[in-house]
Write a protein that holds these residues in place. Structure first.
Motif, PDB file in Angstrom:
ATOM      1  N   ASN A 296      34.120  65.902-101.381  1.00  9.40           N
ATOM      2  CA  ASN A 296      33.172  65.290-100.441  1.00  9.40           C
ATOM      3  C   ASN A 296      32.212  66.281 -99.783  1.00  9.40           C
ATOM      4  N   PHE A 297      32.179  67.506-100.298  1.00 13.42           N
ATOM      5  CA  PHE A 297      31.368  68.523 -99.609  1.00 13.42           C
ATOM      6  C   PHE A 297      30.810  69.509-100.627  1.00 13.42           C
ATOM      7  N   GLU A 298      29.569  69.959-100.354  1.00 13.79           N
ATOM      8  CA  GLU A 298      28.962  71.012-101.163  1.00 13.79           C
ATOM      9  C   GLU A 298      28.197  71.968-100.259  1.00 13.79           C
ATOM     10  N   MET A 299      28.207  73.218-100.662  1.00  8.19           N
ATOM     11  CA  MET A 299      27.371  74.217 -99.999  1.00  8.19           C
ATOM     12  C   MET A 299      26.729  75.064-101.101  1.00  8.19           C
ATOM     13  N   THR A 300      25.333  75.231-100.983  1.00 12.13           N
ATOM     14  CA  THR A 300      24.585  75.857-102.069  1.00 12.13           C
ATOM     15  C   THR A 300      23.636  76.928-101.520  1.00 12.13           C
ATOM     16  N   LEU A 301      23.488  78.021-102.257  1.00 13.70           N
ATOM     17  CA  LEU A 301      22.469  79.046-102.024  1.00 13.70           C
ATOM     18  C   LEU A 301      21.532  79.053-103.232  1.00 13.70           C
ATOM     19  N   TYR A 302      20.239  79.183-102.979  1.00 18.07           N
ATOM     20  CA  TYR A 302      19.313  79.139-104.119  1.00 18.07           C
ATOM     21  C   TYR A 302      18.095  80.027-103.824  1.00 18.07           C
ATOM     22  N   TRP A 303      17.346  80.355-104.889  1.00 21.81           N
ATOM     23  CA  TRP A 303      16.076  81.089-104.820  1.00 21.81           C
ATOM     24  C   TRP A 303      15.037  80.209-105.485  1.00 21.81           C
ATOM     25  N   LYS A 304      14.124  79.696-104.627  1.00 19.94           N
ATOM     26  CA  LYS A 304      13.187  78.684-105.105  1.00 19.94           C
ATOM     27  C   LYS A 304      11.799  79.296-105.311  1.00 19.94           C
ATOM     28  N   THR A 305      11.237  78.939-106.429  1.00 18.63           N
ATOM     29  CA  THR A 305       9.872  79.375-106.753  1.00 18.63           C
ATOM     30  C   THR A 305       8.986  78.139-106.867  1.00 18.63           C
ATOM     31  N   TYR A 306       7.899  78.131-106.058  1.00 19.18           N
ATOM     32  CA  TYR A 306       6.974  76.992-106.078  1.00 19.18           C
ATOM     33  C   TYR A 306       5.851  77.286-107.066  1.00 19.18           C
ATOM     34  N   ALA A 307       5.560  76.343-107.912  1.00 21.66           N
ATOM     35  CA  ALA A 307       4.444  76.496-108.844  1.00 21.66           C
ATOM     36  C   ALA A 307       3.907  75.106-109.168  1.00 21.66           C
ATOM     37  N   PRO A 308       2.827  74.658-108.533  1.00 23.60           N
ATOM     38  CA  PRO A 308       2.028  75.430-107.565  1.00 23.60           C
ATOM     39  C   PRO A 308       2.661  75.440-106.186  1.00 23.60           C
ATOM     40  N   ALA A 309       2.142  76.304-105.318  1.00 24.94           N
ATOM     41  CA  ALA A 309       2.629  76.401-103.956  1.00 24.94           C
ATOM     42  C   ALA A 309       2.243  75.140-103.193  1.00 24.94           C
ATOM     43  N   PRO A 310       2.893  74.868-102.097  1.00 23.13           N
ATOM     44  CA  PRO A 310       2.550  73.683-101.316  1.00 23.13           C
ATOM     45  C   PRO A 310       1.224  73.808-100.570  1.00 23.13           C
ATOM     46  N   PHE A 311       0.669  75.058-100.449  1.00 25.87           N
ATOM     47  CA  PHE A 311      -0.577  75.236 -99.696  1.00 25.87           C
ATOM     48  C   PHE A 311      -1.718  75.528-100.656  1.00 25.87           C
ATOM     49  N   SER A 312      -2.849  75.004-100.304  1.00 26.41           N
ATOM     50  CA  SER A 312      -4.039  75.228-101.151  1.00 26.41           C
ATOM     51  C   SER A 312      -4.925  76.355-100.619  1.00 26.41           C
ATOM     52  N   LYS A 313      -4.777  76.741 -99.344  1.00 28.33           N
ATOM     53  CA  LYS A 313      -5.593  77.814 -98.757  1.00 28.33           C
ATOM     54  C   LYS A 313      -4.813  78.470 -97.639  1.00 28.33           C
ATOM     55  N   ASN A 314      -5.338  79.625 -97.207  1.00 31.24           N
ATOM     56  CA  ASN A 314      -4.676  80.360 -96.147  1.00 31.24           C
ATOM     57  C   ASN A 314      -4.878  79.663 -94.805  1.00 31.24           C
ATOM     58  N   ILE A 315      -3.879  79.880 -93.925  1.00 31.69           N
ATOM     59  CA  ILE A 315      -4.011  79.287 -92.599  1.00 31.69           C
ATOM     60  C   ILE A 315      -4.323  80.327 -91.536  1.00 31.69           C
TER      61      ILE A 315
END
Length: 529
Positions: A489-508
């Motif tokens: 009934n339980f899970e715990m996870t570690l991960y390394w996520k790579t976005y492609a494309p990134a969620p942002f289109s320009k700098n803030i």
């Protein structure tokens, strides 16, 4: 004559006594002259006493004392005579008793000759006559002889012995007659003759043989008349006394086989019927019946769990068409039950499979890039997850829908593109659909496993902050490797996520870099129900 008698005779009856009659008349043999003096007369009486004639001496002394003779010597002599006479009588009584007890004709005759005038002589003569009569009876040794003795005896000394002999002779006559009668009927098949013999001789030694013979004859008669119950009762009783042979044994065996089958036919104990059938000869008239019975019992046991082997096993014992019809009807019912059972089992198995391999839960995660150049970007999400496969299986998968928040933390003291000094800036919100595949590689405990895996997440921006319009892409895609621990009934996870494309289109910010948000380290925790 015993020692006591001999001693008395030796002391009391001296030699002169044995030569003269004991009970002789006081004056018949010894006359005392009346003209003599008292002293002389007493001397003469003493002489009589010395010769053992105490009776005559007593009479003479009595006569002298009746004449007013006052003499102590005479009185003493008189007392002596009385004592001696009493002792003589005791000795005679002992001889008489011994003669009677000897049951000897010679002893009794000797006593009579020796004491012809004693008070026991007549009784001795009667005893002698009784003894002679008894000896005649014992010599003949017949019932009539002993009855003659009882009718003529006056003493009845041998009455009990005579009655015993009569009883023994009658019993012997009865025994001889019984033996003769038994030889005539023992091998005959006449029930009435045997019954009459048993009534006539109720104490016979052949009683057990008669009862057995009667049971055999009655059993055979009842068997031939079709009365199986009575026949079995009689023949089994005879067999208990001694094992039967011949015709009776054959009938009893048939009746026993019939009773055994009837008893089995009333039983619903399949193991008992099987044991009976295995012990039964194939040539038995009850073999086919027992097979049919066993087949029906096997068919009655058929159920939804039975298979073709069980159906064929029941049919293999069928010996006639009527039984086949019954067994087949049970088989058809069992097949319907089997079909229903299989269908329900599949439904239940599918439900159980879904219960075991499909769980719904909630999950929350956060991600960050710990860049020294731009501070920290924090992405949060939470939502519903579905897990396919249990923690015990090698491969499992999760998928779901999560609501994600994108937050950026610029450098401390920095400003966003609107010139606002803001520590955290929420850029927008998105809905992501993650899909993960994991492989169990180690067992940590009975209810937990260590896994490695990977996943992808596709997201769509749903809300973009007004002041940051144009910063968020309409959609994003991410992939990531992961490791973690899962349990029922339980899970715990570690991960390394790579976005492609990134969620942002320009700098803030002036110093921001959209590429700094493309690689994120994250952790998630899930609870399944």
């Amino acid at each position: 004559m015993n020692v006591k008698v001999s001693f008395l005779l030796a002391t009391l009856l001296t030699a002169p006594l044995l030569a003269s009659p004991v009970n002789a008349s006081p004056t018949s043999s010894y006359q005392i002259n009346k003209g003599t003096s008292v002293r002389q007369r007493l001397a003469q009486i003493r002489a009589m006493m010395n010769r053992g004639n105490y009776t005559a001496a007593k009479a003479a002394l009595k006569k002298m004392m009746s004449g007013n003779l006052n003499s102590q010597l005479a009185r003493d002599m008189y007392a002596e005579c009385e004592t001696a006479i009493e002792q003589q009588q005791e000795a005679i009584k002992l001889e008489f008793d011994e003669a009677c007890e000897s049951e000897s004709k010679w002893e009794l005759e000797s006593f009579i000759r020796k004491y012809p005038n004693s008070q026991y002589t007549q009784e001795a003569r009667e005893q002698l006559a009784d003894l002679v009569l008894w000896q005649q009876a014992t010599t003949l040794n017949t019932i009539e002889a002993y009855q003659r003795y009882l009718s003529k005896t006056s003493v009845f000394a041998y009455t009990q012995a005579a009655n015993t002999k009569i009883k023994e002779l009658k019993e012997e006559e009865t025994r001889k007659q019984m033996e003769q009668d038994w030889r005539l009927i023992k091998d005959a098949g006449d029930e009435s003759a045997l019954s009459e013999f048993m009534k006539k001789y109720p104490q016979t030694n052949y009683l057990d043989q008669i009862k057995k013979r009667l049971n055999i004859l009655r059993g055979i008669r009842c068997y031939k008349q079709g009365d199986a119950s009575s026949a079995y009762s009689y023949l089994s009783a005879a067999n208990e006394q001694e094992p039967l042979t011949g015709e009776a044994a054959t009938y009893l065996k048939e009746l026993q086989a019939e009773r055994d089958y009837e008893e089995i036919a009333e039983s619903n104990d399949i193991d008992r019927v099987k044991y009976y059938l295995n012990a039964l000869s194939t040539s038995s008239p009850y073999y086919n019946k027992a097979c049919n019975l066993y087949a029906i019992l096997l068919a009655k046991q058929l159920s939804s769990s039975s298979v073709d082997y069980d159906y064929q096993l029941a049919l293999s014992y069928v010996k006639d068409e009527a039984t086949r019809t019954v067994v087949t009807s049970y088989i058809n019912v069992a097949k319907v039950q089997r079909s229903t059972y299989v269908h329900r089992r599949k439904v239940l198995d599918r439900k159980q499979w879904w219960r075991t391999n499909l769980q719904v839960g909630i999950e929350g995660d956060f991600e960050t890039n710990l860049s020294d150049n731009i501070g920290s970007d924090m992405f949060y999400s939470g939502g519903l997850m579905i897990r396919f496969g249990s923690y015990q299986q090698v491969v499992s998968m999760t998928a779901g829908a999560k609501f994600r928040v994108f937050m950026v933390n610029p450098d401390l003291g920095g400003t966003n593109r609107h010139g606002e000094d803001e520590r955290w800036n929420v850029l927008g919100y998105a809905v992501g659909v993650p899909v993960n595949v994991r492989f169990n590689v180690a067992r940590l405990s009975t209810r937990s496993r260590f896994f490695i895996g990977g996943g992808i997440e596709f997201g769509v921006t749903t809300i973009e902050k007004e002041k940051n319009k144009g910063v968020m892409n309409k959609s994003y895609m991410a992939y990531y490797p992961q490791i973690g621990v899962l349990s029922p009934n339980f899970e715990m996870t570690l991960y390394w996520k790579t976005y492609a494309p990134a969620p942002f289109s320009k700098n803030i910010t002036s110093r921001g870099n959209i590429y700094d948000c493309k690689s994120m380290i994250g952790a998630s925790m899930s609870i399944f129900f």
